[in-house]
Design a protein around this motif. Structure first.
Motif, PDB file in Angstrom:
ATOM      1  N   UNK A   1       0.810  -1.217   0.000  1.00  0.00           N
ATOM      2  CA  UNK A   1       0.000   0.000   0.000  1.00  0.00           C
ATOM      3  C   UNK A   1       0.847   1.272   0.000  1.00  0.00           C
ATOM      4  N   UNK A   2       2.069   1.176   0.445  1.00  0.00           N
ATOM      5  CA  UNK A   2       2.965   2.336   0.436  1.00  0.00           C
ATOM      6  C   UNK A   2       3.337   2.757  -0.986  1.00  0.00           C
ATOM      7  N   UNK A   3       3.091   1.886  -1.969  1.00  0.00           N
ATOM      8  CA  UNK A   3       3.450   2.170  -3.359  1.00  0.00           C
ATOM      9  C   UNK A   3       2.301   2.724  -4.193  1.00  0.00           C
ATOM     10  N   UNK A   4       1.126   2.904  -3.622  1.00  0.00           N
ATOM     11  CA  UNK A   4      -0.041   3.326  -4.408  1.00  0.00           C
ATOM     12  C   UNK A   4       0.218   4.656  -5.114  1.00  0.00           C
ATOM     13  N   UNK A   5       0.716   5.644  -4.422  1.00  0.00           N
ATOM     14  CA  UNK A   5       0.995   6.951  -5.044  1.00  0.00           C
ATOM     15  C   UNK A   5       2.026   6.817  -6.158  1.00  0.00           C
ATOM     16  N   UNK A   6       3.042   6.015  -5.914  1.00  0.00           N
ATOM     17  CA  UNK A   6       4.098   5.823  -6.904  1.00  0.00           C
ATOM     18  C   UNK A   6       3.555   5.116  -8.149  1.00  0.00           C
ATOM     19  N   UNK A   7       2.653   4.169  -7.958  1.00  0.00           N
ATOM     20  CA  UNK A   7       2.011   3.503  -9.100  1.00  0.00           C
ATOM     21  C   UNK A   7       1.202   4.517  -9.904  1.00  0.00           C
ATOM     22  N   UNK A   8       0.406   5.319  -9.222  1.00  0.00           N
ATOM     23  CA  UNK A   8      -0.408   6.323  -9.911  1.00  0.00           C
ATOM     24  C   UNK A   8       0.476   7.307 -10.677  1.00  0.00           C
ATOM     25  N   UNK A   9       1.536   7.757 -10.058  1.00  0.00           N
ATOM     26  CA  UNK A   9       2.454   8.675 -10.738  1.00  0.00           C
ATOM     27  C   UNK A   9       3.108   8.007 -11.940  1.00  0.00           C
ATOM     28  N   UNK A  10       3.512   6.761 -11.774  1.00  0.00           N
ATOM     29  CA  UNK A  10       4.120   6.022 -12.885  1.00  0.00           C
ATOM     30  C   UNK A  10       3.171   5.860 -14.052  1.00  0.00           C
ATOM     31  N   UNK A  11       1.914   5.579 -13.753  1.00  0.00           N
ATOM     32  CA  UNK A  11       0.914   5.430 -14.809  1.00  0.00           C
ATOM     33  C   UNK A  11       0.572   6.768 -15.460  1.00  0.00           C
TER      34      UNK A  11
ATOM     35  N   UNK B   1       6.595   4.791 -24.649  1.00  0.00           N
ATOM     36  CA  UNK B   1       6.261   5.229 -23.285  1.00  0.00           C
ATOM     37  C   UNK B   1       5.457   4.147 -22.572  1.00  0.00           C
ATOM     38  N   UNK B   2       4.589   3.464 -23.305  1.00  0.00           N
ATOM     39  CA  UNK B   2       3.778   2.400 -22.722  1.00  0.00           C
ATOM     40  C   UNK B   2       4.671   1.288 -22.171  1.00  0.00           C
ATOM     41  N   UNK B   3       5.650   0.884 -22.965  1.00  0.00           N
ATOM     42  CA  UNK B   3       6.575  -0.167 -22.524  1.00  0.00           C
ATOM     43  C   UNK B   3       7.393   0.274 -21.314  1.00  0.00           C
ATOM     44  N   UNK B   4       7.860   1.506 -21.317  1.00  0.00           N
ATOM     45  CA  UNK B   4       8.648   2.017 -20.190  1.00  0.00           C
ATOM     46  C   UNK B   4       7.801   2.084 -18.924  1.00  0.00           C
TER      47      UNK B   4
ATOM     48  N   UNK C   1       7.277  -1.435 -17.515  1.00  0.00           N
ATOM     49  CA  UNK C   1       8.481  -1.914 -16.829  1.00  0.00           C
ATOM     50  C   UNK C   1       8.619  -1.292 -15.436  1.00  0.00           C
ATOM     51  N   UNK C   2       8.202  -0.042 -15.285  1.00  0.00           N
ATOM     52  CA  UNK C   2       8.317   0.642 -14.000  1.00  0.00           C
ATOM     53  C   UNK C   2       7.241   0.193 -13.014  1.00  0.00           C
ATOM     54  N   UNK C   3       6.009   0.054 -13.486  1.00  0.00           N
ATOM     55  CA  UNK C   3       4.864  -0.205 -12.609  1.00  0.00           C
ATOM     56  C   UNK C   3       4.679  -1.692 -12.288  1.00  0.00           C
ATOM     57  N   UNK C   4       4.950  -2.558 -13.229  1.00  0.00           N
ATOM     58  CA  UNK C   4       4.686  -3.996 -13.049  1.00  0.00           C
ATOM     59  C   UNK C   4       5.262  -4.563 -11.746  1.00  0.00           C
TER      60      UNK C   4
END
Length: 98
Positions: free
Chosen positions: A13-23, A72-75, A78-81
């Motif tokens: 759950x600590x990664x939720x913001x980072x996932x949203x930013x990455x997406x 950009x989609x591939x990058x 790779x970051x979010x997965x």
């Protein structure tokens, strides 16, 4: 119009913001007519598994395919997965005209 909706859950759950930013970088891909990323408010008492939602609209199947083929989609993938647990996607043709 194709509506593209993707639901993500975070492994941590600590990664939720980072996932949203990455997406969020997906908004830089020029093929969507509308694009947004949101964090689930989790007010539904039954389903709270989803942490982040991607919603986009595309003119047609070709525009959606071009979006998914963009570097950009591939990058982003790779970051979010590594941070996500679940990814569920749905694409449907909207018949709404206004």
């Amino acid at each position: 119009m194709i509506r593209h909706i993707v639901f993500f859950s975070a492994k941590d759950q600590a990664d939720v913001e980072q996932i949203a930013e990455g997406l969020g970088v997906l908004a830089d891909i020029p093929h969507s007519d509308f694009f947004e990323v949101g964090i689930n408010r989790k007010v539904d008492q039954i389903g709270t598994e989803v942490d982040v939602v991607v919603y986009a609209e595309f003119r047609d199947e070709a525009a959606l395919a071009a979006y998914k083929a963009h570097p950009i989609y591939d990058a982003c993938t790779a970051k979010v997965r590594p941070m996500r647990e679940i990814r569920m996607a749905a694409d449907f043709v909207s018949r709404r005209t206004g």
